[in-house]
Design an enzyme around this catalytic site. Structure first.
Site, PDB file in Angstrom:
ATOM      1  N   ASP A  91       1.024  -1.298   0.113  1.00  0.00           N
ATOM      2  CA  ASP A  91      -0.013   0.080  -0.002  1.00  0.00           C
ATOM      3  C   ASP A  91       0.946   1.248  -0.233  1.00  0.00           C
ATOM      4  O   ASP A  91       2.090   1.299   0.313  1.00  0.00           O
ATOM      5  CB  ASP A  91      -0.878  -0.085   1.202  1.00  0.00           C
ATOM      6  CG  ASP A  91      -0.309   0.109   2.479  1.00  0.00           C
ATOM      7  OD1 ASP A  91       0.986  -0.545   2.473  1.00  0.00           O
ATOM      8  OD2 ASP A  91      -0.730   0.962   3.468  1.00  0.00           O
ATOM      9  N   GLU A 186       0.196  -1.299   5.793  1.00  0.00           N
ATOM     10  CA  GLU A 186       1.424  -0.860   6.642  1.00  0.00           C
ATOM     11  C   GLU A 186       1.151   0.429   6.882  1.00  0.00           C
ATOM     12  O   GLU A 186       1.446   0.835   8.234  1.00  0.00           O
ATOM     13  CB  GLU A 186       2.963  -1.031   5.978  1.00  0.00           C
ATOM     14  CG  GLU A 186       4.020  -1.127   6.690  1.00  0.00           C
ATOM     15  CD  GLU A 186       4.309   0.450   6.945  1.00  0.00           C
ATOM     16  OE1 GLU A 186       5.200   0.534   8.086  1.00  0.00           O
ATOM     17  OE2 GLU A 186       3.918   1.280   6.179  1.00  0.00           O
ATOM     18  N   GLU A 187       0.694   1.388   6.180  1.00  0.00           N
ATOM     19  CA  GLU A 187       0.658   2.769   6.225  1.00  0.00           C
ATOM     20  C   GLU A 187      -0.566   3.163   7.105  1.00  0.00           C
ATOM     21  O   GLU A 187      -0.523   4.148   7.677  1.00  0.00           O
ATOM     22  CB  GLU A 187       0.446   3.505   4.933  1.00  0.00           C
ATOM     23  CG  GLU A 187       1.479   3.503   3.967  1.00  0.00           C
ATOM     24  CD  GLU A 187       2.545   4.048   4.405  1.00  0.00           C
ATOM     25  OE1 GLU A 187       2.766   4.781   5.500  1.00  0.00           O
ATOM     26  OE2 GLU A 187       3.808   4.377   3.713  1.00  0.00           O
TER      27      GLU A 187
END
Ligand SMILES: [Zn+2]
Length: 418
Positions: A91, A186-187
């Site tokens: 992402d 992850e973000e």
């Protein structure tokens, strides 16, 4: 030392893949509770799964949560070597649009101001990014200025894929078993929440760092405080000694958080409080404050401060209820990595072998490696090469794509003897 032929191959392979991957929209969504948080992350995951197949990986899985896994068998005779895990995230940050990214290569950068074709309002200068001065003579990739670039973390993905391609093409490059994992979300802080930890070996590396040569194995100790203020609504004309105005009291309470302990007034090893949300009415107000420090004991003090302040406010405003819940989001990975120091030492050596100066850096945030390290799988973070992440001015020298791939080749060689 790697031959020029291999280096050129890595440069071209990583760059071509990078330019392709950044054009696929994979912005995660911090307002969604689904896994993955955005369906479009499946688009890149699907491509990566099929490309891993072409690169002779085995047991390839692209699961319902958006994770992609693959196992690269060891070179003949090295099957017993400790397996090595390599991770990068699919992402891109929801902070800036990642839709219709059009990468632009600025050939032979000469230190000039970089202009953006689709956004005349911004320019990229060496003041914005002092590292650019070191990159004179290199090719620099940016977006057209209307989106982020997505080097965070498609550079990491491209570097891992290019390395797999080199291992396939050049049989003289020896390696033990390698486990690849590409993570979604992850973000938005959920990169490991649905990860299949049985698929991952005891030691991993993320390729999610910044400038060339960087190595990170320390991150924040991270907490989230959810604070609920419960008041009492009374008609304002008849409110004397009765009304308890939750949202107004909440704003007073929050103004007592020390200003000098905010993200905008701290750097390097200083911790902070960060008010990220506030909403409410007279009857009820809710605030979210995240708390960060390298030392857990400093965060404990901050939490104690919020707690004591709540008690004081309850005393001061009779009938008010202040309820605080603290959630430990992730821990400083250093404590878990220190015990297995070879995981850092080998990465340092690999970076040196690629001809780079090592830049040890403590992350002012977390990575997928923060949680993995806590789960007992020490996971330092290696540079992927991008700069000014989460910005329309994000950029990467193409040499970084090659250098990170070189580091992975050396790292796998070093692991044979670890
Ligand atoms: Zn990242």
């Amino acid at each position: 030392m790697l031959s020029e032929e291999i280096k050129e191959f890595l440069h071209e392979e990583a760059l071509n893949r990078f330019l392709r991957y950044v054009q696929i929209w994979t912005t995660s969504d911090d307002h969604s509770n689904s896994n993955p948080s955005s369906q479009n992350q499946f688009d890149l995951g699907k491509i990566l799964a099929s490309e891993l197949m072409e690169l002779n990986l085995e047991n390839i899985v692209h699961d319902e949560y958006g994770y992609v896994y693959g196992d690269l068998p060891a070179s003949t005779g090295l099957e017993e070597v400790k397996p090595l895990g390599l991770l990068a995230h699919i992402d891109t940050s929801p902070a800036v649009s990642g839709k219709n990214v059009k990468p632009v290569i600025h050939k032979n950068y000469d230190g000039r101001v970089i202009e953006f074709a689709s956004n005349p309002d911004i320019r990229l200068t060496t003041e914005d990014s002092p590292n650019l001065k070191k990159y004179i003579g290199l090719d620099i990739v940016t977006s057209e200025g209307d989106t982020l670039l997505g080097a965070d973390d498609k550079a990491g993905i491209a570097e891992i894929m290019a390395t797999c391609a080199a291992w396939k093409k050049f049989s003289e490059l020896k390696h033990g078993p390698v486990i690849i994992c590409f993570t979604p979300d992850e973000e938005v802080g959920r990169g490991t929440s649905k990860i299949d930890r049985k698929r991952l070996p005891d030691f991993c590396y993320t390729l999610d760092g910044s400038e060339m040569g960087e190595l990170e194995f320390e991150c924040f100790d991270a907490w989230k405080a959810t604070i609920k203020f419960t008041g009492l609504s009374v008609h304002p004309g008849h409110a004397k000694n009765l009304l308890i105005n939750a949202i107004h009291i909440a704003s007073r309470y929050l103004s007592e958080i020390p200003d000098y302990e905010s993200p905008e007034h701290t750097e390097e090893r200083e911790g902070f409080y960060y008010l990220s949300e506030l909403s409410g009415t007279v009857e009820e107000a809710n605030a979210t404050v995240i708390i960060r420090d390298y030392e857990e004991k400093n965060n404990q003090k901050r939490m104690e401060y919020l707690q004591k302040l709540g008690e004081l406010y309850e005393f001061q405003y009779s009938g008010l209820k202040v309820n605080i819940e603290f959630l430990h989001q992730y821990r400083n990975m250093l404590q878990f990595i220190e015990a297995k120091k070879e995981v850092v030492d080998l990465a340092k050596k690999a970076i040196e072998m690629a001809g780079l100066d090592i830049k040890i850096h403590a992350i002012r945030g977390g990575t997928d490696g923060s949680k993995l390290s806590e789960m007992g799988k020490p996971t330092p973070n290696i540079f992927s090469g991008g700069l000014l992440f989460h910005s329309r001015k994000e950029h990467i020298p193409t040499l970084a794509l090659q250098k990170a791939s070189e580091v992975l080749i050396y790292l796998a060689e070093l692991w044979i003897f670890a």
